[in-house]
Write a protein that holds these residues in place. Structure first.
Motif, mmCIF file in Angstrom:
data_model
loop_
_atom_site.group_PDB
_atom_site.id
_atom_site.type_symbol
_atom_site.label_atom_id
_atom_site.label_comp_id
_atom_site.label_asym_id
_atom_site.label_seq_id
_atom_site.Cartn_x
_atom_site.Cartn_y
_atom_site.Cartn_z
ATOM 1 N N VAL A 91 0.880 -1.573 -0.088
ATOM 2 C CA VAL A 91 -0.287 0.653 0.053
ATOM 3 C C VAL A 91 0.384 1.455 0.325
ATOM 4 O O VAL A 91 0.520 2.465 -0.476
ATOM 5 C CB VAL A 91 -1.472 0.301 0.942
ATOM 6 C CG1 VAL A 91 -1.843 1.288 1.113
ATOM 7 C CG2 VAL A 91 -1.537 -0.963 1.281
ATOM 8 N N VAL A 92 2.537 0.993 0.554
ATOM 9 C CA VAL A 92 2.231 2.207 0.764
ATOM 10 C C VAL A 92 2.702 2.698 -0.315
ATOM 11 O O VAL A 92 3.214 3.811 -0.980
ATOM 12 C CB VAL A 92 3.838 2.214 2.221
ATOM 13 C CG1 VAL A 92 4.147 3.526 2.333
ATOM 14 C CG2 VAL A 92 2.775 1.749 3.217
ATOM 15 N N ASN A 93 3.628 2.085 -1.028
ATOM 16 C CA ASN A 93 4.706 2.339 -2.034
ATOM 17 C C ASN A 93 3.412 2.653 -3.446
ATOM 18 O O ASN A 93 3.584 3.022 -4.337
ATOM 19 C CB ASN A 93 5.120 0.871 -2.654
ATOM 20 C CG ASN A 93 6.542 1.431 -1.977
ATOM 21 O OD1 ASN A 93 7.261 1.778 -2.486
ATOM 22 N ND2 ASN A 93 7.599 -0.501 -1.624
ATOM 23 N N GLY A 94 2.114 1.758 -2.889
ATOM 24 C CA GLY A 94 1.093 2.304 -4.807
ATOM 25 C C GLY A 94 0.908 3.110 -4.330
ATOM 26 O O GLY A 94 0.678 4.031 -5.046
ATOM 27 N N ALA A 95 0.744 3.665 -2.859
ATOM 28 C CA ALA A 95 0.268 5.499 -3.077
ATOM 29 C C ALA A 95 1.534 6.380 -3.464
ATOM 30 O O ALA A 95 1.611 7.368 -4.067
ATOM 31 C CB ALA A 95 0.293 5.798 -1.497
ATOM 32 N N LEU A 96 2.533 5.873 -3.553
ATOM 33 C CA LEU A 96 4.218 6.622 -3.839
ATOM 34 C C LEU A 96 3.894 6.677 -5.371
ATOM 35 O O LEU A 96 3.954 8.175 -6.401
ATOM 36 C CB LEU A 96 4.983 5.551 -3.447
ATOM 37 C CG LEU A 96 5.456 6.367 -2.283
ATOM 38 C CD1 LEU A 96 7.127 5.006 -1.918
ATOM 39 C CD2 LEU A 96 5.434 8.195 -2.288
ATOM 40 N N GLN A 97 3.168 5.690 -5.978
ATOM 41 C CA GLN A 97 3.526 5.895 -7.673
ATOM 42 C C GLN A 97 2.117 6.175 -7.333
ATOM 43 O O GLN A 97 2.469 6.800 -9.387
ATOM 44 C CB GLN A 97 2.889 3.965 -8.216
ATOM 45 C CG GLN A 97 4.905 3.478 -7.361
ATOM 46 C CD GLN A 97 4.270 1.553 -8.265
ATOM 47 O OE1 GLN A 97 3.526 1.297 -8.005
ATOM 48 N NE2 GLN A 97 5.952 1.399 -8.615
ATOM 49 N N ALA A 98 1.056 6.236 -7.153
ATOM 50 C CA ALA A 98 0.150 7.150 -7.470
ATOM 51 C C ALA A 98 -0.066 8.575 -7.320
ATOM 52 O O ALA A 98 -0.549 8.921 -8.104
ATOM 53 C CB ALA A 98 -1.548 6.958 -6.595
ATOM 54 N N VAL A 99 1.190 8.794 -6.512
ATOM 55 C CA VAL A 99 1.403 10.742 -6.992
ATOM 56 C C VAL A 99 2.704 10.611 -8.163
ATOM 57 O O VAL A 99 3.552 11.781 -7.734
ATOM 58 C CB VAL A 99 1.906 11.245 -5.482
ATOM 59 C CG1 VAL A 99 0.013 11.140 -4.760
ATOM 60 C CG2 VAL A 99 2.878 11.060 -4.985
ATOM 61 N N GLY A 100 3.170 9.820 -8.647
ATOM 62 C CA GLY A 100 4.609 9.758 -10.051
ATOM 63 C C GLY A 100 5.752 9.822 -8.708
ATOM 64 O O GLY A 100 7.282 9.871 -9.698
ATOM 65 N N LEU A 101 5.967 9.131 -7.918
ATOM 66 C CA LEU A 101 6.771 8.845 -6.703
ATOM 67 C C LEU A 101 7.677 7.414 -7.255
ATOM 68 O O LEU A 101 6.484 6.711 -7.555
ATOM 69 C CB LEU A 101 7.235 9.371 -6.118
ATOM 70 C CG LEU A 101 6.835 10.881 -5.401
ATOM 71 C CD1 LEU A 101 6.347 10.774 -3.376
ATOM 72 C CD2 LEU A 101 7.377 11.501 -6.009
ATOM 73 N N PRO A 102 9.075 7.346 -7.201
ATOM 74 C CA PRO A 102 9.399 5.627 -7.068
ATOM 75 C C PRO A 102 8.994 4.849 -5.946
ATOM 76 O O PRO A 102 9.056 5.802 -5.133
ATOM 77 C CB PRO A 102 10.335 5.549 -7.319
ATOM 78 C CG PRO A 102 11.478 7.765 -7.019
ATOM 79 C CD PRO A 102 10.081 8.654 -6.775
ATOM 80 N N GLU A 103 9.300 3.761 -6.433
ATOM 81 C CA GLU A 103 8.718 3.165 -5.180
ATOM 82 C C GLU A 103 10.518 3.133 -3.995
ATOM 83 O O GLU A 103 11.040 3.236 -4.679
ATOM 84 C CB GLU A 103 8.646 1.735 -5.197
ATOM 85 C CG GLU A 103 7.481 0.785 -6.349
ATOM 86 C CD GLU A 103 7.518 -0.693 -6.562
ATOM 87 O OE1 GLU A 103 8.825 -0.954 -6.425
ATOM 88 O OE2 GLU A 103 6.153 -0.687 -7.217
ATOM 89 N N VAL A 104 10.407 2.462 -3.077
ATOM 90 C CA VAL A 104 10.884 2.504 -1.515
ATOM 91 C C VAL A 104 11.688 1.167 -1.291
ATOM 92 O O VAL A 104 10.048 0.415 -1.264
ATOM 93 C CB VAL A 104 11.096 3.765 -1.125
ATOM 94 C CG1 VAL A 104 12.060 3.825 -0.153
ATOM 95 C CG2 VAL A 104 10.929 4.979 -1.537
#
Length: 312
Positions: free
Chosen positions: A152-165
């Motif tokens: 969920v955390v990385n999915g939220a980052l990708q939703a706003v255009g940020l790369p996975e962590v």
């Protein structure tokens, strides 16, 4: 003609019957205290003394005998870089987790107090419920949330255009990820303490401040926070000690490895590895007493700091 002062009346002797009654009351008090005193001595005092003695021996789980080695364990501890790195990891976790655990708990308590008439019961349940979960459940939930690809955390980052962590496999992020998990899990306890303190503040104090023209922010900073100073001191002290005792969530979220390059191995984790994996109980006891001294020093320093502020 001067009249001499009346002589002081001598104390009346205690009736003989009162002495046996007082002695029976003292014995009854000792009888009530004795069970706790025995348990305290058996399960706290004796293990502490036994652990201190073990730190001066080469005691191991691999053999029953133990030889006295003096300060050998302590000299090895002083030159062991893993000890000091684990201690620094513990202190760093405490520094990054304690402020949000205090601030978030205070914010949740203030919010609950503001909407107590409508959503108070729902917020009390929602904010405190995570604290009731076992650590294994909490770490399982957040480990899945941190996973790359489907978390969920990385999915939220990708939703706003940020790369996975790579939250749990990156040396720079693993400790912060564990700190966020800890805040979500344990803020509910501090929240209850703050909520109880807020409910103890009389309503007429806020009414007087509002009559004097104080706005919502001024009432918070000039009325609420000063009146919560003692509660804040208690919350900070309890939270410092709790954060210093980091082990369970770090061990489970890193699968017992301490994270990449041991970036999330706390001092208790190193004690566990030395004593139960390396089988060196004597050395692990020495490391644990070093950690005990750090906890006592931090607690005393924090207590004196808040006592000085109270005196001012």
């Amino acid at each position: 003609m001067t009249v001499p002062a009346a002589a002081a009346t001598p104390p009346r002797p205690r009736p003989p019957a009162a002495r046996p009654a007082r002695r029976r009351a003292s014995l009854a008090g000792l009888g009530f205290v004795l069970p706790f005193a025995v348990l305290f001595a058996v399960f706290l005092v004796w293990p502490m003394l036994a652990g201190l003695w073990a730190s001066f021996t080469d005691r191991s789980l691999a053999r029953p005998d133990a030889a006295f080695v003096g300060l050998a364990n302590w000299r090895e501890l002083a030159g062991d870089a893993a000890v000091w790195r684990s201690l620094w990891t513990t202190l760093l976790f405490t520094l990054i987790s304690t402020p949000p655990l205090v601030a978030v708990a205070l914010a949740m308590a203030v919010l609950t107090q503001r909407v107590a008439a409508r959503l108070g019961w729902f917020l009390r349940f929602s904010f405190f419920a995570p604290f009731l979960l076992p650590v294994a459940v909490v770490t399982l939930i957040w480990t899945w949330m941190y996973q790359p690809g489907f978390g969920v955390v990385n999915g939220a980052l990708q939703a706003v255009g940020l790369p996975e962590v790579a939250w749990l496999t990156d040396e720079d992020t693993v400790l912060a990820a564990i700190a966020v998990t800890t805040v979500w899990w344990t803020a509910g306890f501090n929240y209850l303490l703050y909520l109880a303190a807020l409910q103890g503040i009389p309503g007429h104090v806020y009414e007087a401040a509002a009559i004097d023209g104080a706005g919502a922010w001024q009432r918070l900073t000039r009325v609420t926070l000063p009146l919560l100073r003692r509660t804040t001191a208690l919350v900070v002290l309890l939270q410092l000690v709790a954060s210093l005792k980091l082990f369970d969530q770090a061990y489970l979220m890193t699968a017992g490895s301490g994270g990449p390059n041991y970036a999330a191995r706390p001092i208790i984790g190193y004690v566990f590895e030395s004593g139960f994996t390396g089988l060196r109980i004597g050395y692990a006891s020495a490391v644990s007493y070093l950690f005990f001294a750090v906890v006592v020093a931090v607690s005393v320093l924090q207590f004196r700091l808040f006592s000085r502020k109270e005196a001012e």
